[in-house]
Write a protein that holds these residues in place. Sequence first.
Motif, PDB file in Angstrom:
ATOM      1  N   GLU A  78      11.544   0.923  -0.773  1.00  0.00           N
ATOM      2  CA  GLU A  78      10.566   1.422   0.186  1.00  0.00           C
ATOM      3  C   GLU A  78       9.694   0.259   0.646  1.00  0.00           C
ATOM      4  O   GLU A  78       9.272  -0.564  -0.171  1.00  0.00           O
ATOM      5  CB  GLU A  78       9.695   2.494  -0.461  1.00  0.00           C
ATOM      6  CG  GLU A  78      10.475   3.703  -0.962  1.00  0.00           C
ATOM      7  CD  GLU A  78       9.601   4.637  -1.781  1.00  0.00           C
ATOM      8  OE1 GLU A  78       9.029   5.571  -1.195  1.00  0.00           O
ATOM      9  OE2 GLU A  78       9.486   4.414  -2.996  1.00  0.00           O
ATOM     10  N   ALA A  79       9.409   0.216   1.928  1.00  0.00           N
ATOM     11  CA  ALA A  79       8.573  -0.855   2.473  1.00  0.00           C
ATOM     12  C   ALA A  79       7.164  -0.326   2.696  1.00  0.00           C
ATOM     13  O   ALA A  79       6.972   0.754   3.258  1.00  0.00           O
ATOM     14  CB  ALA A  79       9.164  -1.361   3.786  1.00  0.00           C
ATOM     15  N   ILE A  80       6.167  -1.082   2.260  1.00  0.00           N
ATOM     16  CA  ILE A  80       4.790  -0.649   2.455  1.00  0.00           C
ATOM     17  C   ILE A  80       4.269  -1.219   3.769  1.00  0.00           C
ATOM     18  O   ILE A  80       4.710  -2.281   4.224  1.00  0.00           O
ATOM     19  CB  ILE A  80       3.883  -1.085   1.284  1.00  0.00           C
ATOM     20  CG1 ILE A  80       3.751  -2.607   1.226  1.00  0.00           C
ATOM     21  CG2 ILE A  80       4.411  -0.550  -0.024  1.00  0.00           C
ATOM     22  CD1 ILE A  80       2.748  -3.065   0.195  1.00  0.00           C
ATOM     23  N   PRO A  81       3.338  -0.540   4.419  1.00  0.00           N
ATOM     24  CA  PRO A  81       2.751  -1.055   5.661  1.00  0.00           C
ATOM     25  C   PRO A  81       2.106  -2.425   5.417  1.00  0.00           C
ATOM     26  O   PRO A  81       1.443  -2.624   4.388  1.00  0.00           O
ATOM     27  CB  PRO A  81       1.701  -0.001   6.015  1.00  0.00           C
ATOM     28  CG  PRO A  81       2.176   1.255   5.347  1.00  0.00           C
ATOM     29  CD  PRO A  81       2.819   0.798   4.072  1.00  0.00           C
ATOM     30  N   PRO A  82       2.282  -3.376   6.334  1.00  0.00           N
ATOM     31  CA  PRO A  82       1.724  -4.725   6.135  1.00  0.00           C
ATOM     32  C   PRO A  82       0.225  -4.726   5.874  1.00  0.00           C
ATOM     33  O   PRO A  82      -0.271  -5.512   5.060  1.00  0.00           O
ATOM     34  CB  PRO A  82       2.067  -5.438   7.445  1.00  0.00           C
ATOM     35  CG  PRO A  82       3.267  -4.714   7.969  1.00  0.00           C
ATOM     36  CD  PRO A  82       3.077  -3.288   7.574  1.00  0.00           C
TER      37      PRO A  82
END
Length: 277
Positions: free
Chosen positions: A104-108
Motif C-alpha cells: 500500500e502506498a501512503i500519500p506523500p
Amino acid sequence: MSGETNLLGDYVRARRELVTPEQAGIPVTGVRRVPGLRREEVAMLAGISADYYMRLEQGRDRNPSVQVLESLARVLRLDDDATAYLLRLGTDRPRRRTRRPRREAIPPGIAKLVATLPLPAYVEGRYFDVLAANALATALSPRLVAGGNRLRDVFLDPAEQALYPDWEDAGGGMVAGFRESVGTDTDDPRVIELVGELSLASPRFSRLWARHDVVACEGAPKRIHHPQVGALRLNRERLGVGGAEGQTLVVYHPDPGTDSAEKLALLASMTALDVAR
C-alpha cells in the motif's frame, strides 16, 4: 457450496460457543456436550425456528433479515462493533473479488508529516503493515520500520513482547481489530497468507482468531518498558488517513509534566544525536 466460504455461519457458531447458559438465563441440568449455547437455545432466544438457525449456521440460507441478525446479536451478547460486523456478514452479497496490491502506498504529504512530527509516529495499513515510521518511533520500538507487520511483531518476536508488559492482553485487541479491518474480505490472498502464517507459528494467535472477536482499534494508554529510558506510559492515538482507505496514522504522546514526558524527551535527544552522526 461450491467452495464458498461461510463467514456468517462460522461467525455465529464461534460466538454462540462463547456464551454460557448462565449468561443467557438458561438453567443447566446434567452434563452438556457442547461449549456455550446449543443451536436450539440460540434459536429459541432469538425467536426463530431451530431449523432456520441451523440453515444459517451451515450456510444453506444466506439471506437473513436485519431483524433476525439483530436478534442474534442480542442473544450472542455482541457489542456495537461486533453487531455491525454481523450485519455486514449477513447483508453483503457475494461479489467478484480482485487481488489487492500487496503493498500500500501512503500519500506523500502524510509521509512528510510522519517524518517531521516530534513524537513517535507511524502509518499502519489495513493488513497492519508498517508503511512509514519516523526515527523516534523506531527508537521506541526497533520493529517499527517500514516493511514490518505489527501482528508478526507482537505475536512472533520475543524482543517486541518484552517492550510491552501488557502484550498478551493487547494481542486480543489487535486480532479483533485486524478482523474488523479486513471485514468480509477473509478470502483476500494477503489475509489468507498472514493468518495462515501466524496460526501455525503462534498458538495464541490461532486461539484468538478462532474466537471471531471484532472491535474497532482505538486510541488507548500503553505501557512500554524501554531498555534505555525505562518504564513509559504513553497515550496512543489512531487517526484515519484521508484518501487512503484502511490506513491509520498512529502517534504516541505522554501526558505533559509526567515522568514519561521527561523520558520520551530524553529518548528524542538520544535519537537526534544518533541521526546527526
